[in-house]
Design an enzyme around this catalytic site. Structure first.
Site, PDB file in Angstrom:
ATOM      1  CG  ASP A  57      -0.249  -0.070   2.497  1.00  0.00           C
ATOM      2  OD1 ASP A  57       0.818  -0.269   2.645  1.00  0.00           O
ATOM      3  OD2 ASP A  57      -1.324  -0.302   3.605  1.00  0.00           O
ATOM      4  CB  SER A  58       4.579   1.779  -0.361  1.00  0.00           C
ATOM      5  OG  SER A  58       4.459   0.438  -1.303  1.00  0.00           O
ATOM      6  CD  GLU A  78       0.730  -1.648   7.937  1.00  0.00           C
ATOM      7  OE1 GLU A  78       0.383  -0.767   9.022  1.00  0.00           O
ATOM      8  OE2 GLU A  78       1.069  -1.197   7.062  1.00  0.00           O
ATOM      9  CD  GLU A 110       8.011   0.099   7.543  1.00  0.00           C
ATOM     10  OE1 GLU A 110       7.222  -0.766   7.233  1.00  0.00           O
ATOM     11  OE2 GLU A 110       8.258   1.199   7.016  1.00  0.00           O
ATOM     12  CE  LYS A 159       3.545  -5.750   3.908  1.00  0.00           C
ATOM     13  NZ  LYS A 159       2.994  -4.577   4.682  1.00  0.00           N
TER      14      LYS A 159
HETATM   15  O1  KIV Z   1       3.485  -0.983   1.666  1.00  0.00           O
HETATM   16  C1  KIV Z   1       4.944  -1.288   1.620  1.00  0.00           C
HETATM   17  O2  KIV Z   1       5.349  -1.174   0.459  1.00  0.00           O
HETATM   18  C2  KIV Z   1       5.310  -2.169   2.635  1.00  0.00           C
HETATM   19  C3  KIV Z   1       6.750  -2.193   2.688  1.00  0.00           C
HETATM   20  C4  KIV Z   1       7.359  -1.009   3.009  1.00  0.00           C
HETATM   21  C5  KIV Z   1       7.240  -3.597   3.396  1.00  0.00           C
HETATM   22  O3  KIV Z   1       4.372  -2.483   3.342  1.00  0.00           O
END
Ligand code: KIV
Length: 275
Positions: free
Chosen positions: A55-56, A125, A191, A123
């Site tokens: 989500d970056s 969090e 992280e 993934k």
């Molecule tokens: O969203 C993302 O790119 C991430 C990475 C920084 C691990 O969670």
């Protein structure tokens, strides 16, 4: 979940079994974010083990100040693009903010959307996700947990700062990592935590594939945001980022250098990229 196939003579598609074997053999695992077919193909051909549609994308593609505005449909769209370019790398998709917190059932519905878009692992969090992780894993969805600096809750954490520095916070993180591993998380992104803490987490959970970003070298693998390691992201970058483009002749070369540096242990450098 979609499984890329290999043709004879080609490197085999990476799967969870292969990643666990690499962990057991002490071979470093390489991961980069990717958001489109072209970069996915390029990173795949450079030998990357895992691609993450993170989500970056809200920050590096959309120009937002955080990952919070990213939607499930947007991650699914970029997953479909990446899946078309990728042939071998293990493909992860981020569950965006607001798409898994309400209940395990909500997380399952969101994970199905990402799986159908090409994600082989989702993934999510936070240390509170233990029950949700168990629920997803029991239903056949491989899960990567994410602890330390969790960008979706950066406001609650007081900004993008190193986590787990004091003894209490370190103990909490160690406990959460253990509980997530026991719940069935196969992988954990750590992280922005001190390298010593990340090493402890990896040692305490020898079967857990710990992938660090700003967490030192003593974990199973490394991940960086593609735009950061190519020097595309402007402004002040965290110290854990290395610009591989600065020393490379092409983007392909930069990604190959990243893969090589993670594999040979020269990235991250304890003196430069570690807390
Ligand atoms: O969203 C993302 O790119 C991430 C990475 C920084 C691990 O969670």
């Amino acid at each position: 979940m979609n499984a890329p196939t290999a043709t004879p003579g080609e490197r085999k598609a990476v799967n969870l079994h292969r990643l666990r074997q690499m962990l057991a053999d002490g071979q470093k695992i390489t991961m980069l974010t990717a958001y489109d077919a072209s970069f996915a193909r390029l990173a795949d051909e450079a030998g990357i083990d895992c691609l993450l549609v993170g989500d970056s994308l809200g920050m590096v593609l959309q120009g937002h100040a955080s990952t919070v505005p990213v939607t499930l449909d947007e991650v699914a769209y970029h997953l479909r693009c990446v899946a078309r370019g990728n042939r071998h790398a293990w493909l992860l998709g981020d569950l965006p903010f607001g798409t898994y917190e309400a209940s395990p059932e909500q997380a399952l519905r969101s994970s199905v959307v990402l799986a159908q878009a090409g994600a082989q692992m989702v993934k999510l969090e936070g240390g509170w996700t233990v029950g949700t992780v168990r629920f997803l894993v029991e239903r056949g969805i491989p899960v990567c947990a994410h602890l330390g600096l969790t960008p979706q809750s950066a406001n609650a954490l007081g900004g993008y700062r190193v986590q787990g520095r004091d003894a209490g916070a370190a103990q909490l993180l160690e406990r959460q990592a253990r509980e997530l591993a026991e719940a069935g998380a196969a992988m954990l992104v750590l992280e922005l935590v001190p390298a010593a803490l990340a090493r402890q987490v990896q040692e305490q959970n020898p079967g857990l594939i710990v992938v660090g970003i700003g967490a030192g070298a003593d974990v199973a693998g490394q991940v960086l945001v593609l735009h950061d390691m190519l020097g595309i992201t402007k402004g002040k970058l965290p110290r854990f980022v290395r610009n591989f483009m600065a020393e490379a002749g092409s983007i392909d070369d930069a990604v190959r250098r990243y893969v090589q540096a993670v594999r040979d242990g020269s990235f991250p450098d304890p003196a430069l990229h570690t807390y």
